[in-house]
Motif scaffolding. Structure first.
Motif, mmCIF file in Angstrom:
data_model
loop_
_atom_site.group_PDB
_atom_site.id
_atom_site.type_symbol
_atom_site.label_atom_id
_atom_site.label_comp_id
_atom_site.label_asym_id
_atom_site.label_seq_id
_atom_site.Cartn_x
_atom_site.Cartn_y
_atom_site.Cartn_z
ATOM 1 N N THR A 1 -0.198 -23.861 5.474
ATOM 2 C CA THR A 1 0.464 -24.868 6.292
ATOM 3 C C THR A 1 -0.276 -25.000 7.615
ATOM 4 O OG1 THR A 1 1.943 -23.178 7.192
ATOM 5 C CG2 THR A 1 2.695 -24.396 5.260
ATOM 6 N N LEU A 2 0.050 -26.035 8.357
ATOM 7 C CA LEU A 2 -0.640 -26.326 9.608
ATOM 8 C C LEU A 2 -0.559 -25.137 10.564
ATOM 9 C CD1 LEU A 2 -2.097 -28.547 11.215
ATOM 10 C CD2 LEU A 2 0.130 -29.192 12.166
ATOM 11 N N GLY A 3 -1.705 -24.736 11.092
ATOM 12 C CA GLY A 3 -1.739 -23.660 12.071
ATOM 13 C C GLY A 3 -2.003 -22.290 11.476
ATOM 14 N N GLN A 4 -1.917 -22.162 10.144
ATOM 15 C CA GLN A 4 -2.184 -20.874 9.524
ATOM 16 C C GLN A 4 -3.672 -20.694 9.270
ATOM 17 O OE1 GLN A 4 0.285 -20.806 5.987
ATOM 18 N NE2 GLN A 4 1.658 -19.343 6.965
ATOM 19 N N GLU A 5 -4.095 -19.438 9.306
ATOM 20 C CA GLU A 5 -5.483 -19.138 8.982
ATOM 21 C C GLU A 5 -5.680 -19.266 7.475
ATOM 22 O OE1 GLU A 5 -8.743 -15.511 9.472
ATOM 23 O OE2 GLU A 5 -6.645 -15.222 10.013
ATOM 24 N N ALA A 6 -6.807 -19.800 7.076
ATOM 25 C CA ALA A 6 -7.097 -19.961 5.645
ATOM 26 C C ALA A 6 -7.505 -18.621 5.057
ATOM 27 C CB ALA A 6 -8.207 -20.987 5.456
ATOM 28 N N ARG A 7 -6.661 -18.073 4.188
ATOM 29 C CA ARG A 7 -6.934 -16.790 3.544
ATOM 30 C C ARG A 7 -6.699 -16.892 2.040
ATOM 31 N NH1 ARG A 7 -4.166 -11.769 6.830
ATOM 32 N NH2 ARG A 7 -4.699 -12.370 8.960
ATOM 33 N N VAL A 8 -7.316 -15.992 1.311
ATOM 34 C CA VAL A 8 -7.092 -15.872 -0.121
ATOM 35 C C VAL A 8 -6.754 -14.414 -0.418
ATOM 36 C CG1 VAL A 8 -8.144 -15.994 -2.409
ATOM 37 C CG2 VAL A 8 -8.599 -17.790 -0.744
ATOM 38 N N ASN A 9 -5.668 -14.189 -1.150
ATOM 39 C CA ASN A 9 -5.263 -12.834 -1.501
ATOM 40 C C ASN A 9 -6.212 -12.261 -2.547
ATOM 41 O OD1 ASN A 9 -3.032 -12.971 0.201
ATOM 42 N ND2 ASN A 9 -1.752 -13.862 -1.387
ATOM 43 N N THR A 10 -6.584 -11.004 -2.373
ATOM 44 C CA THR A 10 -7.534 -10.365 -3.285
ATOM 45 C C THR A 10 -6.973 -9.132 -3.973
ATOM 46 O OG1 THR A 10 -8.454 -9.044 -1.471
ATOM 47 C CG2 THR A 10 -9.503 -11.171 -1.935
ATOM 48 N N ASN A 11 -6.153 -8.367 -3.291
ATOM 49 C CA ASN A 11 -5.687 -7.098 -3.850
ATOM 50 C C ASN A 11 -4.251 -6.810 -3.409
ATOM 51 O OD1 ASN A 11 -8.719 -6.727 -2.834
ATOM 52 N ND2 ASN A 11 -8.489 -5.664 -4.777
ATOM 53 N N VAL A 12 -3.556 -6.041 -4.238
ATOM 54 C CA VAL A 12 -2.229 -5.527 -3.906
ATOM 55 C C VAL A 12 -2.211 -4.035 -4.216
ATOM 56 C CG1 VAL A 12 0.241 -5.632 -4.379
ATOM 57 C CG2 VAL A 12 -1.094 -7.734 -4.368
ATOM 58 N N PHE A 13 -1.692 -3.240 -3.295
ATOM 59 C CA PHE A 13 -1.616 -1.791 -3.462
ATOM 60 C C PHE A 13 -0.184 -1.333 -3.188
ATOM 61 C CE2 PHE A 13 -5.653 -3.132 -1.728
ATOM 62 C CZ PHE A 13 -6.603 -2.510 -2.519
ATOM 63 N N ASN A 14 0.325 -0.414 -4.002
ATOM 64 C CA ASN A 14 1.668 0.129 -3.811
ATOM 65 C C ASN A 14 1.594 1.653 -3.764
ATOM 66 O OD1 ASN A 14 3.601 -2.323 -4.141
ATOM 67 N ND2 ASN A 14 2.189 -2.521 -5.865
ATOM 68 N N PHE A 15 2.225 2.254 -2.760
ATOM 69 C CA PHE A 15 2.173 3.701 -2.551
ATOM 70 C C PHE A 15 3.585 4.251 -2.359
ATOM 71 C CE2 PHE A 15 -1.511 1.672 -0.611
ATOM 72 C CZ PHE A 15 -2.573 2.335 -1.193
ATOM 73 N N THR A 16 3.857 5.398 -2.983
ATOM 74 C CA THR A 16 5.099 6.127 -2.723
ATOM 75 C C THR A 16 4.772 7.316 -1.835
ATOM 76 O OG1 THR A 16 5.967 5.500 -4.892
ATOM 77 C CG2 THR A 16 7.086 7.285 -3.743
ATOM 78 N N MET A 17 5.445 7.384 -0.683
ATOM 79 C CA MET A 17 5.226 8.459 0.284
ATOM 80 C C MET A 17 6.497 9.293 0.428
ATOM 81 S SD MET A 17 2.107 7.762 1.625
ATOM 82 C CE MET A 17 0.974 6.383 1.882
ATOM 83 N N GLU A 18 6.302 10.519 0.885
ATOM 84 C CA GLU A 18 7.440 11.408 1.176
ATOM 85 C C GLU A 18 7.367 11.867 2.620
ATOM 86 O OE1 GLU A 18 9.217 15.797 -0.076
ATOM 87 O OE2 GLU A 18 7.664 14.851 -1.309
ATOM 88 N N SER A 19 8.470 11.718 3.343
ATOM 89 C CA SER A 19 8.545 12.213 4.715
ATOM 90 C C SER A 19 8.756 13.719 4.672
ATOM 91 C CB SER A 19 9.693 11.537 5.464
ATOM 92 O OG SER A 19 9.846 12.096 6.750
ATOM 93 N N VAL A 20 7.793 14.467 5.173
ATOM 94 C CA VAL A 20 7.833 15.927 5.089
ATOM 95 C C VAL A 20 8.717 16.529 6.176
ATOM 96 C CG1 VAL A 20 6.416 18.018 5.182
ATOM 97 C CG2 VAL A 20 5.543 15.972 4.040
ATOM 98 N N GLU A 21 8.715 15.937 7.365
ATOM 99 C CA GLU A 21 9.422 16.527 8.506
ATOM 100 C C GLU A 21 10.764 15.863 8.795
ATOM 101 O OE1 GLU A 21 5.347 17.819 10.905
ATOM 102 O OE2 GLU A 21 6.357 15.950 11.424
ATOM 103 N N ASN A 22 10.959 14.627 8.383
ATOM 104 C CA ASN A 22 12.199 13.901 8.643
ATOM 105 C C ASN A 22 12.863 13.540 7.314
ATOM 106 O OD1 ASN A 22 14.284 12.316 9.549
ATOM 107 N ND2 ASN A 22 12.997 10.660 10.328
ATOM 108 N N PRO A 23 13.933 14.248 6.927
ATOM 109 C CA PRO A 23 14.532 14.021 5.603
ATOM 110 C C PRO A 23 15.293 12.710 5.475
ATOM 111 C CG PRO A 23 15.831 15.601 6.846
ATOM 112 C CD PRO A 23 14.617 15.318 7.671
ATOM 113 N N ASN A 24 15.635 12.067 6.574
ATOM 114 C CA ASN A 24 16.384 10.815 6.526
ATOM 115 C C ASN A 24 15.696 9.780 7.409
ATOM 116 O OD1 ASN A 24 18.885 11.464 4.896
ATOM 117 N ND2 ASN A 24 18.996 13.085 6.446
ATOM 118 N N VAL A 25 14.870 8.947 6.797
ATOM 119 C CA VAL A 25 14.137 7.934 7.544
ATOM 120 C C VAL A 25 14.993 6.683 7.692
ATOM 121 C CG1 VAL A 25 11.943 8.819 6.698
ATOM 122 C CG2 VAL A 25 13.064 6.956 5.481
ATOM 123 N N LEU A 26 14.542 5.759 8.537
ATOM 124 C CA LEU A 26 15.255 4.501 8.709
ATOM 125 C C LEU A 26 15.333 3.742 7.384
ATOM 126 C CD1 LEU A 26 13.699 3.153 12.052
ATOM 127 C CD2 LEU A 26 15.939 4.221 11.746
#
Length: 459
Positions: free
Chosen positions: A405-430
């Motif tokens: 759309t008007l005003g947006q930078e022209a980009r093309v998507n190339t890759n998607v990455f998904n990661f599962t992380m574990e909070s080691v020090e904070n057991p209850n994250v936001l």
């Protein structure tokens, strides 16, 4: 990189220093050993099992990488006719034919230690991802070589590239930077022009016991070197044992499930989940219908963290494109940083899922990585990184492809990455909360991925 000298699988190399190789064998990976100069195989039960490796000299990983470049450099596409590409007989191979094992010699190679060292003093997982990608390419070429070795020619002219990474499960994220790492892999499924390559990593612990670090499944595709849009057939895969047949069938069903669009659509249960969530958020506002968050919640778009850089020739693969392992490393390091900031403490990587390589990244492109927290559950966080490119010399072309759309930078998507992380020090994250519909679909996708990881490798 330039093609280097020929790779020889049993050349004289260092022995694997300090590894205690006497664990019980379990599973469906296959092991090769040299007995009186005759190559034999034996079954190593279950991908999650600990193999019993032979005591033959280990081949360092840099020889594996150089062998790929040498093999591709010797390919002569002009020697094959179109008739060959369509009808040349390709005999099916067995799982054991493609099995290979290498070592990352961290115990003896000081320069290699520095290369793999993280800020925390352990091994950089991002560097491991690059090795996994190289290993997947190597095994795929082995499966399709004339004599089962990269010293020989290809059976058909082909370029093998990474289409996606189905999954990488981390059984131990804190990898010691001064002990050798074993990496092994083999083809576990072959279609008409695609293959699944399963890879594992092992390392000794402080007591000398061999520990299973991770397992990865890469989806590789075979393309015509003269026209990357055309598929080139690969050798089929046949089973020699019931275990192998089960491995092949499981991979086939999983790939079929991944490609099904029905599995990506929200279910009725998920629609109700989003409805109940917004009813709760709006119910907190006694004046109007504007959702209200508590101090323990955050809008998904507020979790965004991005990085942009130019693609230099040092990151290119043998085909002149940006190396897929480099893209994975950059995405992981950004996701890790974002998760650490979100949790306000140390995090551990538990899994990578559904990594897609939709479009090649060229030298000179401006490469953008945008990371988000997509779902949270207690101490677990699901991260998504989207990669896109822009090129100041091709803005009109990119704009036409992406319809910005008007005003947006022209980009093309190339890759998607998904990661599962574990909070080691904070057991209850936001708790992360989607604000818009597009974020709600991302939220549900992240929920599925995180729940699958918890059920598969954590519970």
């Amino acid at each position: 990189m330039l093609a280097r000298s020929f790779y020889k699988r049993f050349s004289q190399t260092r022995f694997l220093s300090g590894l205690k190789l006497s664990s019980v064998s379990t599973g469906t990976f296959l092991q090769r050993e040299d007995v009186n100069n005759k190559l034999t195989t034996r079954s190593v039960h279950a991908f999650s099992g600990i193999p019993k490796f032979s005591s033959e000299p280990e081949v360092p990983i840099h020889k594996m990488v150089s062998s790929i470049y040498d093999h591709v450099a010797k390919c002569r596409p002009e020697d094959f006719s179109e008739e060959d590409k369509k009808k040349k007989p390709l005999e099916p191979r067995t799982i054991s034919d493609s099995y290979r094992k290498f070592v990352i010699p961290l115990s003896t190679d000081i320069e290699k230690q520095k290369e793999y060292l993280s800020a925390m003093g352990n091994v950089r997982i991002g560097k491991i991802l690059e090795d996994l990608d190289h290993m997947a390419v190597h095994v795929a070429y082995i499966h399709n070589s004339e004599n089962g070795s990269l010293d020989g020619p290809m059976t058909l002219p082909r370029t093998i590239v990474t289409a996606s990474v189905k999954r990488i499960d981390f059984h131990k994220e804190d990898i010691n930077s001064s002990r050798d790492i074993i990496i092994d892999g083999q083809v576990t499924y072959a279609g008409s022009s695609s293959m699944q390559i399963s890879i594992r990593l092992f390392q000794n612990d402080e007591s000398g016991n061999l520990i299973h670090l991770l397992k990865a499944d890469f989806i590789m595709v075979s393309r015509d070197p003269l026209d990357g849009t055309k598929k080139i057939r690969v050798h089929g895969l046949v089973a020699k044992t019931p275990d192998e047949a089960e491995t092949i069938n499981q991979a086939k069903e999983q790939i079929k499930t991944m490609s099904s669009k029905n599995n990506r659509e929200p279910t009725n249960e998920e629609f109700r989940l989003i409805h109940d969530m917004y009813s709760k958020l709006i119910g907190r506002n006694m004046v109007n219908d504007i959702p209200v968050l508590t101090n323990n919640e955050m809008w998904m778009h507020k979790s965004k963290l991005s990085v942009t850089e130019i693609c230099f020739p040092e990151y290119q693969n043998m085909y002149g494109k940006i190396f897929g392992g480099f893209l994975m490393r950059k995405a992981l390091e950004l996701a890790y940083t974002n998760a650490k900031m979100y949790c306000k403490g140390k995090v551990a990587i538990r899994s990578m899922d559904h990594i897609e390589f939709a479009k090649a990244v060229e030298i000179g492109h401006v490469l953008h990585f945008d990371s988000f927290v997509t779902y949270t559950d207690g101490k677990y966080i699901q991260m998504k990184v989207a990669a896109s490119i822009s090129d100041q010399n091709k803005l009109p072309e990119l704009a036409k492809m992406n319809n910005p759309t008007l005003g947006q930078e022209a980009r093309v998507n190339t890759n998607v990455f998904n990661f599962t992380m574990e909070s080691v020090e904070n057991p209850n994250v936001l708790t992360i909360v989607p604000k818009h519909y597009v974020h709600a679909t991302t939220y549900l996708e992240g929920r599925r991925l995180l729940n699958n990881t918890v059920q598969r490798i954590i519970s």
